[in-house]
Design a protein around this motif. Structure first.
Motif, mmCIF file in Angstrom:
data_model
loop_
_atom_site.group_PDB
_atom_site.id
_atom_site.type_symbol
_atom_site.label_atom_id
_atom_site.label_comp_id
_atom_site.label_asym_id
_atom_site.label_seq_id
_atom_site.Cartn_x
_atom_site.Cartn_y
_atom_site.Cartn_z
ATOM 1 N N CYS A 28 46.420 18.240 49.255
ATOM 2 C CA CYS A 28 45.101 18.744 48.827
ATOM 3 C C CYS A 28 44.569 19.750 49.840
ATOM 4 C CB CYS A 28 44.132 17.567 48.699
ATOM 5 S SG CYS A 28 42.483 18.043 48.155
ATOM 6 N N CYS A 51 42.069 14.563 42.923
ATOM 7 C CA CYS A 51 42.496 14.086 44.235
ATOM 8 C C CYS A 51 42.058 12.634 44.436
ATOM 9 C CB CYS A 51 41.894 14.976 45.322
ATOM 10 S SG CYS A 51 42.327 14.418 46.979
ATOM 11 N N HIS A 81 41.626 20.205 50.552
ATOM 12 C CA HIS A 81 40.425 19.679 51.187
ATOM 13 C C HIS A 81 40.721 18.730 52.341
ATOM 14 C CE1 HIS A 81 36.829 16.936 51.398
ATOM 15 N NE2 HIS A 81 36.278 18.134 51.545
ATOM 16 N N ALA A 95 37.982 15.695 44.394
ATOM 17 C CA ALA A 95 38.032 17.096 43.957
ATOM 18 C C ALA A 95 39.061 17.213 42.832
ATOM 19 C CB ALA A 95 38.458 18.006 45.118
ATOM 20 N N HIS A 125 38.730 12.239 47.764
ATOM 21 C CA HIS A 125 37.296 12.517 47.568
ATOM 22 C C HIS A 125 36.976 12.999 46.164
ATOM 23 C CE1 HIS A 125 38.114 13.481 51.964
ATOM 24 N NE2 HIS A 125 37.340 12.413 52.013
#
Ligand code: FES
Length: 104
Positions: free
Chosen positions: A44, A63, A46, A68, A66
């Motif tokens: 990811c 994901c 992020h 996303a 978190h």
């Protein structure tokens, strides 16, 4: 002309499924939907999560860390907190095999 690599028999990835695999040092996510077959970076953008451990809803890859989400067709961000898209790779089906090109 990009170089395609055989990565998986077509029968091993059915519609609505995704899976992670290693290809020449790249951690890839393969996704199959009714729209087609797609490959993204699995890590990811992020943080420290692998999208292959998340969920697939239609063309949306979510994901596990978190939440996303990304469009599997392009890698575009569909939901925060990620801001950067996932890199996407060209795919094709040849003789019953899924193939991926790492470079355009
Ligand atoms: S690590 Fe994927 S959304 Fe944060």
């Amino acid at each position: 002309m990009p170089t395609f690599h055989r990565v998986l028999p077509e029968a091993d990835l059915v519609e609505g499924q995704m899976r992670g695999l290693a290809l020449e040092g790249h951690d890839l996510l393969l996704v199959r939907t009714k729209e087609g077959l797609y490959a993204l970076d699995n890590q990811c953008t992020h943080g420290a999560a692998r999208l292959s451990e998340g969920r697939l809803r239609g063309v949306r890859v979510i994901c596990p860390l978190h939440g996303a989400s990304f469009d599997c067709r392009s890698g575009a961000v569909l939901a925060l907190p990620a801001r950067d898209p996932q890199r996407a790779y060209a795919t094709r089906l040849v003789d019953g095999w899924i193939e991926v090109a790492l470079a355009p």
